[in-house]
Enzyme design. Sequence first.
Site, PDB file in Angstrom:
ATOM      1  CD  GLN A 124     -13.328  39.163  32.299  1.00 28.14           C
ATOM      2  OE1 GLN A 124     -13.293  40.439  31.628  1.00 28.14           O
ATOM      3  NE2 GLN A 124     -13.902  39.122  33.467  1.00 28.14           N
ATOM      4  CG  ASP A 163     -19.694  36.650  40.617  1.00 26.47           C
ATOM      5  OD1 ASP A 163     -18.872  36.402  39.941  1.00 26.47           O
ATOM      6  OD2 ASP A 163     -19.961  37.907  40.634  1.00 26.47           O
ATOM      7  CB  SER A 164     -16.036  33.193  40.789  1.00 30.55           C
ATOM      8  OG  SER A 164     -15.496  34.534  40.112  1.00 30.55           O
ATOM      9  N   GLY A 165     -17.036  35.587  43.064  1.00 28.78           N
ATOM     10  CA  GLY A 165     -16.344  36.559  43.947  1.00 28.78           C
ATOM     11  C   GLY A 165     -15.048  37.197  43.231  1.00 28.78           C
ATOM     12  N   GLY A 166     -14.670  37.021  42.210  1.00 29.62           N
ATOM     13  CA  GLY A 166     -13.606  37.633  41.330  1.00 29.62           C
ATOM     14  C   GLY A 166     -13.872  39.221  41.466  1.00 29.62           C
ATOM     15  CG  PHE A 167     -17.199  42.675  39.686  1.00 27.06           C
ATOM     16  CD1 PHE A 167     -16.432  43.365  38.762  1.00 27.06           C
ATOM     17  CD2 PHE A 167     -17.917  43.068  40.625  1.00 27.06           C
ATOM     18  CE1 PHE A 167     -16.919  44.627  38.634  1.00 27.06           C
ATOM     19  CE2 PHE A 167     -18.240  44.660  40.490  1.00 27.06           C
ATOM     20  CZ  PHE A 167     -17.760  45.228  39.477  1.00 27.06           C
ATOM     21  CG  ASP A 215     -26.199  39.012  37.642  1.00 27.46           C
ATOM     22  OD1 ASP A 215     -25.802  39.996  38.606  1.00 27.46           O
ATOM     23  OD2 ASP A 215     -25.383  38.718  36.507  1.00 27.46           O
ATOM     24  CG  HIS A 230     -43.640  47.730  39.967  1.00 31.58           C
ATOM     25  ND1 HIS A 230     -44.957  47.468  39.198  1.00 31.58           N
ATOM     26  CD2 HIS A 230     -42.957  48.601  39.340  1.00 31.58           C
ATOM     27  CE1 HIS A 230     -44.746  47.905  38.018  1.00 31.58           C
ATOM     28  NE2 HIS A 230     -43.619  48.740  38.217  1.00 31.58           N
ATOM     29  N   GLY A 246     -16.764  41.635  32.197  1.00 26.35           N
ATOM     30  CA  GLY A 246     -16.145  42.874  31.833  1.00 26.35           C
ATOM     31  C   GLY A 246     -16.851  43.881  31.342  1.00 26.35           C
ATOM     32  CG  ASP A 251     -13.665  36.588  36.219  1.00 28.07           C
ATOM     33  OD1 ASP A 251     -14.041  36.375  37.361  1.00 28.07           O
ATOM     34  OD2 ASP A 251     -14.244  37.121  35.314  1.00 28.07           O
ATOM     35  CB  CYS A 278     -46.455  43.415  41.315  1.00 29.69           C
ATOM     36  SG  CYS A 278     -46.731  45.281  41.461  1.00 29.69           S
ATOM     37  CB  CYS A 307     -49.798  47.382  40.231  1.00 28.02           C
ATOM     38  SG  CYS A 307     -48.248  48.266  39.604  1.00 28.02           S
TER      39      CYS A 307
END
Length: 382
Positions: A189, A92-96, A266, A335, A216, A146, A306, A309
């Site tokens: 956006q 991720d670009s880091g903008g958020f 994600d 799990h 967004g 962004d 998993c 379980c």
Amino acid sequence: MTDFHFDLHATDGAARTGVLHTGRGDIRTPAFMPVGTAATVKAMMPESVRETGADIILGNTYHLMLRPGAERVAKLGGLHKFAGWERPILTDSGGFQVMSLAKLRKITEEGVRFQSHVDGATFFMSPERSMEIQRLLGSDIQMVLDECPAFGGTEAVIEKSLAMTLRWAKRSKEAFGEQPGRGCFGIVQGGTFAHLRERSALGLKEIGFDGYAVGGLAVGEPQEMMFETLDFTVPHLPADRPRYLMGVGKPSDIVGAVLRGIDMFDCVLPTRSGRNAQAFTWNGTLNLRNARHAEDPGPIDENCRCPACRKFSRAYLHHTVKAQEIIASMLLTWHNLTFYQDLMAGLRGAIAEGRLKEYAAGLPFIAAAHEPADGEPNSGPK
């Protein structure tokens, strides 16, 4: 070196299944990317993440630039070697995070000056610097920088932000340059305004990207609004490029978005829930803190593959949660990530066979989403 490209294998309505080829391996779509924000998927070993079925993980430019620093990671051989994960990584670009975590920030045409939420140190993030950090990390899919306005902003505020994001997208793409085997994604956006989403998508297509993300969303709006926004956004995205819905989400969110043509996802939800005693099942979520599990000898799901379980009872998991043992977080995270990857595999298979709507309608957790979060034992999807 494999060229970065997307092969569409089958469609079912708006839904698609295919393979995204990168220089570090193939990504089967629809795909869920476990979040490894700071070069680690919390409570998991890299080989364990791979065993769940994940083809790709996500790292974050903002967090990694703060610590240990992109230059240090590059000096140590890049993020793949540093984190012990040799398959694809999206950053991720880091903008958020700049918009949501930084203590103080000032946005200008050049970029964002902000104070770290860790120690208050001052940093500057421009589109060029974001792409430089991602190149230093060696990520396989790099996101443009962004601006991320808060949910509920006025049309005028969103429109002004969108114009900035498009200008930054062009600068990001130019800074990305040519990186064989790697891709650069633009971010659509525009809030929940149809004409602004269309303008954003058309502007990004004119620049030209290897993939297109929808940003967004999953920022506080109801699910119905998110789906409505996807309904009028996705048709404007190129059919021959992967589509990524950022930060989503709950299993029912993912199913609804796949039905609308989204290919990649994600979210921190499966790992965060695992650390907080919640287990995802095909009937909804289980709260392993609940005393009803204290003497239950059965697994979370008798058909789940998993380790939580296959080897342990609900009673044991309840005990380790109450005792605050680290293994509780490890097992429940394993799990949950397995559940998410099994869901993605089921969606891929249903699309390939042309029966996605039937498959989605038969998922018990879709109905359970509106019921108390403590599902009953079950044997998975039919």
